[in-house]
Scaffold this active site. Structure first.
Site, PDB file in Angstrom:
ATOM      1  N   LYS A  83      42.735  49.629  39.209  1.00  0.00           N
ATOM      2  CA  LYS A  83      43.553  48.415  39.867  1.00  0.00           C
ATOM      3  C   LYS A  83      42.689  47.028  39.152  1.00  0.00           C
ATOM      4  O   LYS A  83      41.669  46.962  39.077  1.00  0.00           O
ATOM      5  CB  LYS A  83      43.378  48.276  41.102  1.00  0.00           C
ATOM      6  CG  LYS A  83      44.759  47.746  41.741  1.00  0.00           C
ATOM      7  CD  LYS A  83      44.468  47.895  43.205  1.00  0.00           C
ATOM      8  CE  LYS A  83      45.490  47.280  44.268  1.00  0.00           C
ATOM      9  NZ  LYS A  83      45.306  46.982  45.531  1.00  0.00           N
ATOM     10  N   VAL A  84      43.560  46.540  38.248  1.00  0.00           N
ATOM     11  CA  VAL A  84      43.179  45.136  37.480  1.00  0.00           C
ATOM     12  C   VAL A  84      43.834  43.908  37.881  1.00  0.00           C
ATOM     13  O   VAL A  84      45.303  44.146  38.180  1.00  0.00           O
ATOM     14  CB  VAL A  84      43.076  45.287  36.126  1.00  0.00           C
ATOM     15  CG1 VAL A  84      42.457  46.440  35.456  1.00  0.00           C
ATOM     16  CG2 VAL A  84      44.466  45.379  35.557  1.00  0.00           C
TER      17      VAL A  84
END
Ligand code: E4P
Length: 217
Positions: A83-84
């Site tokens: 997840k960014v």
């Protein structure tokens, strides 16, 4: 519609996954802090319980650092999704991680334009935060509708992951708006099955059945 569980509580995930309704899990740094356990250890445990994607979020703010952290997280298990955040650095990291075969969930999405950029960066998932938009007095569900329309217009493969879900009504509206996935807190998943008329109807059926004096087995 797929259901992800929005928690880092391993016991909750284990219990809910027995229902067969859990298609994946999302965590974030706040949920990891709430769990009060080692990040890598928790992600590894969750990945062993759930076959589907398990989102684990980077905490670096520069693309290079995100990529390094993302590679480390992706090495925990085959079903880790990195997840960014939806920043320019996050989009660069997304492109790089996806090119190396790692699934990416671009999170903290609050506008249709941001979602468009996430799709152009090759994101596997984009996470629009419905509840947090509602908190500002706007309608978070409109964002899901806009993203659905844009992704359909251009045939983007990025899946729309409705996040920051707070109510059972959010789940229904996200499904109606065409979200591919809803990530839902455990308590809200449990509420989805409940209806007072179901309970009342079952009670009446069983009362009448007992009057017959019969058993099925
Ligand atoms: C999921 O990916 C998000 O981190 C989560 O849904 C955020 O929810 P919140 O706004 O209730 O913290």
């Amino acid at each position: 519609m797929k259901f992800f569980v929005d928690t880092a509580d391993v016991a909750e995930i284990r219990e809910l996954s027995e229902s067969g309704l859990v298609d994946g899990v999302t965590t974030n740094p706040s949920l990891i802090a709430k769990a009060g356990r080692d990040f890598v250890e928790v992600v590894a445990e969750i990945c062993a319980i759930v076959d589907g994607p398990v989102s684990a979020e980077v905490t670096a703010t520069e693309a290079d650092g995100m990529v390094q952290e993302g590679r480390k997280l992706a090495a925990i298990a085959d079903n880790v999704t990195v997840k960014v955040p939806l920043t320019m650095e996050g989009l660069k990291a997304c492109r790089s991680l996806v090119q190396s075969g790692i699934q990416v969930n671009v999170t903290l999405c609050f506008s249709a334009n941001q979602a468009l950029l996430a799709a152009k960066a090759g994101a596997t998932f984009v996470s629009p935060f419905i509840g947090r938009i509602d908190d500002t007095g706007l309608d978070g569900m409109e964002l899901i509708e806009e993203i659905r329309q844009i992704y359909d217009n251009y045939e983007f493969d990025t899946e729309v992951l409705a996040a920051s879900i707070r109510t059972v009504n959010h789940v229904k509206l996200a499904a109606l708006a065409g979200a591919d996935i809803a990530t839902v807190p455990p308590a809200t998943i449990r509420q989805l099955v409940k209806h007072p008329l179901t309970d009342k109807g079952l009670e009446a059926f069983l009362a009448d059945w007992h009057k017959t004096g019969q058993t099925i087995l």
